[in-house]
Scaffold this motif. Structure first.
Motif, PDB file in Angstrom:
ATOM      1  N   ARG A 179       0.818  -1.210   0.000  1.00 34.95           N
ATOM      2  CA  ARG A 179       0.000   0.000   0.000  1.00 34.95           C
ATOM      3  C   ARG A 179       0.855   1.265   0.000  1.00 34.95           C
ATOM      4  N   GLN A 180       2.165   1.088  -0.265  1.00 38.27           N
ATOM      5  CA  GLN A 180       3.096   2.220  -0.338  1.00 38.27           C
ATOM      6  C   GLN A 180       3.839   2.186  -1.672  1.00 38.27           C
ATOM      7  N   PRO A 181       3.158   2.483  -2.778  1.00 39.65           N
ATOM      8  CA  PRO A 181       3.809   2.441  -4.091  1.00 39.65           C
ATOM      9  C   PRO A 181       4.921   3.485  -4.205  1.00 39.65           C
ATOM     10  N   ASP A 182       6.035   3.081  -4.809  1.00 36.58           N
ATOM     11  CA  ASP A 182       7.183   3.964  -4.954  1.00 36.58           C
ATOM     12  C   ASP A 182       6.965   4.998  -6.054  1.00 36.58           C
ATOM     13  N   LEU A 183       7.340   6.228  -5.751  1.00 37.21           N
ATOM     14  CA  LEU A 183       7.292   7.297  -6.746  1.00 37.21           C
ATOM     15  C   LEU A 183       8.425   7.144  -7.755  1.00 37.21           C
ATOM     16  N   ASN A 184       8.171   7.608  -8.948  1.00 36.75           N
ATOM     17  CA  ASN A 184       9.148   7.551 -10.039  1.00 36.75           C
ATOM     18  C   ASN A 184       9.909   8.868 -10.101  1.00 36.75           C
ATOM     19  N   TRP A 185      11.039   8.920  -9.421  1.00 37.81           N
ATOM     20  CA  TRP A 185      11.812  10.165  -9.368  1.00 37.81           C
ATOM     21  C   TRP A 185      12.475  10.511 -10.695  1.00 37.81           C
ATOM     22  N   GLU A 186      12.469   9.598 -11.644  1.00 40.32           N
ATOM     23  CA  GLU A 186      13.003   9.915 -12.960  1.00 40.32           C
ATOM     24  C   GLU A 186      12.083  10.866 -13.724  1.00 40.32           C
ATOM     25  N   ASN A 187      10.846  10.989 -13.276  1.00 48.85           N
ATOM     26  CA  ASN A 187       9.869  11.849 -13.925  1.00 48.85           C
ATOM     27  C   ASN A 187      10.007  13.274 -13.375  1.00 48.85           C
ATOM     28  N   PRO A 188      10.383  14.254 -14.191  1.00 51.33           N
ATOM     29  CA  PRO A 188      10.534  15.636 -13.696  1.00 51.33           C
ATOM     30  C   PRO A 188       9.256  16.196 -13.097  1.00 51.33           C
ATOM     31  N   LEU A 216      16.870   6.006  -1.243  1.00 55.67           N
ATOM     32  CA  LEU A 216      16.188   5.120  -2.196  1.00 55.67           C
ATOM     33  C   LEU A 216      15.607   5.854  -3.404  1.00 55.67           C
ATOM     34  N   ILE A 217      15.586   7.184  -3.380  1.00 58.76           N
ATOM     35  CA  ILE A 217      14.844   7.878  -4.446  1.00 58.76           C
ATOM     36  C   ILE A 217      15.532   7.777  -5.802  1.00 58.76           C
ATOM     37  N   GLY A 218      16.813   7.431  -5.843  1.00 53.17           N
ATOM     38  CA  GLY A 218      17.508   7.295  -7.123  1.00 53.17           C
ATOM     39  C   GLY A 218      17.561   5.868  -7.624  1.00 53.17           C
ATOM     40  N   LYS A 219      16.675   5.027  -7.158  1.00 54.34           N
ATOM     41  CA  LYS A 219      16.701   3.594  -7.471  1.00 54.34           C
ATOM     42  C   LYS A 219      16.715   3.324  -8.976  1.00 54.34           C
ATOM     43  N   GLY A 224      18.458  -3.810 -10.410  1.00 56.92           N
ATOM     44  CA  GLY A 224      18.414  -4.346  -9.053  1.00 56.92           C
ATOM     45  C   GLY A 224      18.989  -3.403  -8.021  1.00 56.92           C
ATOM     46  N   ILE A 225      19.108  -2.129  -8.364  1.00 53.50           N
ATOM     47  CA  ILE A 225      19.685  -1.135  -7.447  1.00 53.50           C
ATOM     48  C   ILE A 225      18.550  -0.357  -6.792  1.00 53.50           C
ATOM     49  N   THR A 226      18.477  -0.426  -5.462  1.00 52.31           N
ATOM     50  CA  THR A 226      17.444   0.328  -4.763  1.00 52.31           C
ATOM     51  C   THR A 226      18.009   1.559  -4.061  1.00 52.31           C
ATOM     52  N   SER A 227      19.209   1.463  -3.507  1.00 55.91           N
ATOM     53  CA  SER A 227      19.793   2.611  -2.812  1.00 55.91           C
ATOM     54  C   SER A 227      21.002   3.128  -3.590  1.00 55.91           C
ATOM     55  N   ASP A 228      21.265   4.432  -3.420  1.00 57.72           N
ATOM     56  CA  ASP A 228      22.446   5.062  -4.012  1.00 57.72           C
ATOM     57  C   ASP A 228      22.507   4.894  -5.529  1.00 57.72           C
ATOM     58  N   GLY A 229      21.383   5.115  -6.173  1.00 54.49           N
ATOM     59  CA  GLY A 229      21.348   5.031  -7.625  1.00 54.49           C
ATOM     60  C   GLY A 229      22.121   6.161  -8.286  1.00 54.49           C
ATOM     61  N   ALA A 230      22.291   6.046  -9.586  1.00 55.94           N
ATOM     62  CA  ALA A 230      23.189   6.945 -10.320  1.00 55.94           C
ATOM     63  C   ALA A 230      22.798   8.413 -10.205  1.00 55.94           C
TER      64      ALA A 230
END
Length: 556
Positions: A179-188, A216-219, A224-230
């Motif tokens: 019930r906690q869907p992840d936001l898509n931070w790649e979307n401006p 986690l926001i840069g997943k 398979g990367i959830t933390s510390d994404g590019a």
């Protein structure tokens, strides 16, 4: 924030108001209930502001009070710009801001922007169709060839991190509850909406943000990367530019994946990101390699000292440390690191002294200042935490007995921190006139704020003195840290030095008296700033320590 001036000086230091501050975390659901419904609320917090002013804190960190279905007690937000009805109204919040400001206290909000609730209007729209403008606000993937999840990413609460939506024929990502869907931070567009919301709260007058699982926001889920994404630090630098960068506010990131090197990426003074981060190495070092926190490793003081020392040195000249024993996700400090049965008062004071006299900003979790302890639930039915309930089921499947799991939950489960604040010896610790949403710890009759306030030798007044000392002495705020006797199994000894001042901190973690041989360089005469037995003015090469004795001597 406090207007007190230091009585000693530090030169050539990039000073920030939060360097000298003490932060107090409130878990609103469990802090103070003003209307008898069994749930803590914002008016209840307002009623207790004088207590917090007496304690001497400068900032209140509020766990989420936003509108929410409460699947994860408010960390599943359905409206970022409204207050959950059980906690109050926006008018109540504005009154809290104003009343806190009168007392020199700022309000820091919990920013949960890795995910929302599935009841958030964005997600309601997102799952209507693949063409909906909000669809790309979240992370969706096609099923595998046999209808299986797109990869084997696991939820932190157990099971797959992917949930199938039959209407769309797609899976959505949820690193936590389904019930906690992840936001898509790649979307401006997502980022723009978040920044607009942050500025709305900043304009309202808050003192800053604690940022939930911000690493986690840069997943990059396909890798398979959830933390510390590019792009994590690109997003944080953009956030800084678009929101709080020009404001004198406190920002702290919850970063379970951080290490000393990456901490400087988040908090280096020239990075344009955050004020500081929470690191959890001192927490996870006691977790079992197989069963994690549900089965503890024995307490190892040299290992604990090594972690603190490593972080003190890593952020000595840049960045800034967050100093904490507990929070809403962690067990009670006294139960975890002290001696709640034999020497509860002495060991609680020692934990406070050791932590608050290191370099960094100290955080007090509600009830820590009166020596609250873990619970001793006997049945899984007594737990309310979604993580605990999910993990109980999964660990049964993995072969951990119910008795062993409950033992582990009573040591490390999140509900330990969530039992009602113990205000008095009245029923339920004076938290509510109704029935509390979670059982109160039965020891409220002897461990409560009223008793702490009345006794000048209490744990409460020890914390109050530590908060006051931080405002008075630059050596506590900015002095250089040096650990001594690093392999000693029972004592924690360190110095802080600044200019011609040296602060010597000596703390026993033993339930028996000790004879301690100190290095000759630590033999000193000075002024005893704080102690939990008798004041110590002189230290020679041989020192006799009582159980859990601690003190700090300032040599000028």
């Amino acid at each position: 924030m406090s207007e007190l001036q230091p009585v000693s000086s530090a030169q050539n230091i990039d000073r920030k108001w939060w360097h000298r501050s003490t932060v107090y975390q409130i878990y609103p659901r469990s802090f103070a209930d003003s209307n008898g419904d069994g749930i803590g609320d914002v008016p209840g917090i307002i009623e207790r502001l004088d207590y917090l002013q007496t304690l001497g804190i400068d900032v209140i960190w509020l766990s989420p009070i936003f509108a929410s279905p409460m699947d994860d007690n408010g960390y599943d937000i359905s409206d970022y710009q409204d207050i959950a009805p059980e906690f109050g109204t926006l008018a109540d919040f504005d009154r809290l801001l104003a009343e806190a400001r009168k007392r020199g206290i700022g309000i820091m909000l919990d920013l949960v922007v890795n995910h929302t609730s599935d009841a958030h209007p964005w997600f309601v729209e997102a799952r209507k169709s693949r063409d909906n403008p909000f669809h790309d606000f979240y992370v969706w993937r096609d099923p595998g060839s046999n209808g299986e999840p797109p990869n084997d990413l696991q939820s932190s609460f157990g099971g797959s991190a992917w949930e199938f939506d039959p209407h769309l024929g797609l899976y959505y990502l949820h690193i936590f509850s389904r019930r906690q869907p992840d936001l898509n931070w790649e979307n401006p567009a997502v980022r723009a909406e978040i920044y607009k919301m942050m500025n709305w709260w900043l304009d309202r007058g808050i003192a800053g943000f604690r940022m939930d699982v911000i690493d986690l926001i840069g997943k990059q889920v396909d890798l398979g990367i959830t933390s510390d994404g590019a792009h994590l630090h690109d997003y944080l630098q953009e956030m800084h530019r678009e929101t709080f960068g020009a404001r004198e506010v406190l920002t702290v990131g919850e970063t379970w994946s951080v290490n000393p090197s990456s901490a400087l990426l988040y908090s280096g003074r020239d990075r344009g990101e955050l004020s500081m981060v929470f690191q959890f190495e001192h927490v996870t070092q006691r977790w079992d390699p197989v069963y994690g926190k549900w089965r503890s490793k024995p307490f190892d003081l040299p290992a604990l000292k090594a972690v603190f020392s490593k972080w003190q040195h890593a952020l000595a000249d840049d960045g800034w440390n967050s100093l904490f024993w507990g929070n809403h996700d962690l067990p009670r400090a006294l139960s975890r690191y002290g001696d709640e049965k034999g020497y509860p008062v002495q060991s609680a004071k020692t934990l406070a002294t050791v932590l608050h006299l290191m370099k960094g900003t100290p955080y007090i979790y509600q009830g820590e200042e009166i020596g609250m302890t873990n619970v001793s639930f006997q049945s899984i039915d007594q737990y309310k935490d979604i993580e605990t309930l999910n993990m109980y089921r999964l660990h049964q499947q993995a072969g951990l007995s119910p008795e062993d799991f409950i033992r582990g939950a009573n040591e490390n489960g999140r509900d330990n921190a969530r039992t009602p604040m113990q205000w008095s010896a009245d029923p339920y610790g004076g938290f509510t006139t109704g029935t509390p949403w979670i059982e109160a710890n039965p020891n409220f009759a002897s461990i409560n704020a009223a008793a702490g306030l009345a006794d000048q030798s209490s744990v409460f007044h020890h914390y109050r003195k530590l908060a006051a000392l931080r405002k008075q002495h630059d050596v506590i705020v900015y002095g250089r840290f040096q650990l001594f006797l690093d392999q000693h199994p029972d004592v924690f000894v360190y110095t802080r030095t600044l200019g011609g001042q040296t602060l010597l901190v000596v703390a026993s973690f033993s339930a028996r008296p000790l004879s301690l041989e100190l290095p000759d360089e630590l033999a000193t005469t000075g002024r005893s700033l704080i102690f939990n037995y008798e004041p110590v003015e002189r230290v020679g090469s041989t020192l006799q320590l009582q159980p859990y004795e601690s003190f700090a001597i300032l040599r000028e």
